[in-house]
Design an enzyme around this catalytic site. Structure first.
Site, PDB file in Angstrom:
ATOM      1  N   SER A 284       0.770  -1.364   0.001  1.00 54.26           N
ATOM      2  CA  SER A 284       0.133   0.050  -0.022  1.00 54.26           C
ATOM      3  C   SER A 284       1.008   1.247   0.166  1.00 54.26           C
ATOM      4  CB  SER A 284      -0.867  -0.007   1.302  1.00 54.26           C
ATOM      5  OG  SER A 284      -1.700   1.232   1.418  1.00 54.26           O
TER       6      SER A 284
ATOM      7  N   TYR B 179      -2.393  -0.767   9.932  1.00 58.47           N
ATOM      8  CA  TYR B 179      -2.537  -0.886   8.564  1.00 58.47           C
ATOM      9  C   TYR B 179      -1.232  -0.496   7.820  1.00 58.47           C
ATOM     10  CZ  TYR B 179      -3.815  -1.496   3.818  1.00 58.47           C
ATOM     11  OH  TYR B 179      -4.135  -1.966   2.499  1.00 58.47           O
TER      12      TYR B 179
END
Length: 258
Positions: free
Chosen positions: A152, A165
């Protein structure tokens, strides 16, 4: 309908590709693109019903069998059993897409507010699950095998209020680099793709201001859809991409440059 937006419709012909987190969203789109490029697929997801429907739909659209297994990436035994099933059915595999992950607390709690149980679950699925899946299939990788890890761009720009995350995806990037050196002598290439927020079922809960931040901050403004990502993933699974091993590609329409 068959997926047509792929870089080379025959580039994965004859290859056996495993894709995790493939029941819906980005994983499903990646699976469709790989099928359009000629791959034989084995899909894995914790969502059993949705995963089976996706496998059946892709099989019908492309006229070839698609395997599906329910796999819990937080459960080491589930991953090990899946590796045994792939070994018994295929014997060898040519590609792995580590797409399965969980995203929580996007744009929400500050780092000191994160629940320890939540932190541990995110790391267990996103980091340990990626490692264990790669380990389980490693003995089966052919010399032409390619691995794509979905990271990401949050780990590239340091997204706030998303530490669990972001840390997990930073770890995936680090694992990609380290594994490239361990697997490279076997002829196996591995790379990471780091998208921004992609419009899927999994991101429907993301606050509007977080979507706006991305969509207005990209060099090419606007939302990012799964179709924007899948061509790059498909390319990385081909022989064309061996020299990209260990690399991280921020496929995010120019929100982050590296």
């Amino acid at each position: 309908m068959p997926f047509e937006n792929v870089p080379d419709p025959g580039a994965l012909a004859g290859r056996r590709i495993v894709i995790t987190g493939a029941a819906r969203g980005l994983g499903e789109a990646i699976a469709r693109a790989c099928a359009a490029m000629g791959a034989t697929l084995w899909l894995a997801d914790i969502l059993d019903g949705a995963g089976r429907r996706t496998a059946e739909t892709i099989a019908g659209d492309f006229g070839k069998p698609v395997h599906f297994s329910q796999v819990d990436l937080s459960d080491a035994d589930s991953i090990a059993a899946f590796g045994c099933a792939v070994r018994d059915m295929w014997g060898e595999t040519d590609g792995l897409v580590n797409n399965g992950a969980i995203a929580t607390n996007v744009g929400g709690k500050r780092f000191e507010e994160i629940d320890i149980g939540l932190w541990d679950r995110v790391q267990r699925v996103n980091v340990r699950g990626t490692w264990l899946m790669t380990r389980a299939l490693s003995p089966l990788f052919s010399r032409r095998a390619r691995i794509v890890n979905l990271a990401s761009d949050t780990a590239l720009w340091g997204a706030p209020n998303l530490l669990a995350y972001t840390a997990s995806k930073g770890a995936v990037i680090a694992m990609t680099r380290s594994l490239s050196r361990e697997l490279g002598p076997r002829g196996i290439g591995i790379a990471a793709v780091a998208p921004g927020i992609v419009r899927t079922e999994a991101t429907e809960y993301v606050p509007k201001q977080r979507h706006d931040l991305y969509e207005n901050g990209r060099a090419v403004p606007g939302p990012q859809d799964p179709d924007d990502i899948v061509g790059v993933v498909g390319f990385l699974l081909t022989d064309y991409a061996l020299a990209l091993t260990g690399q991280v590609l921020p496929v995010n329409a120019g929100f982050v440059f590296t």
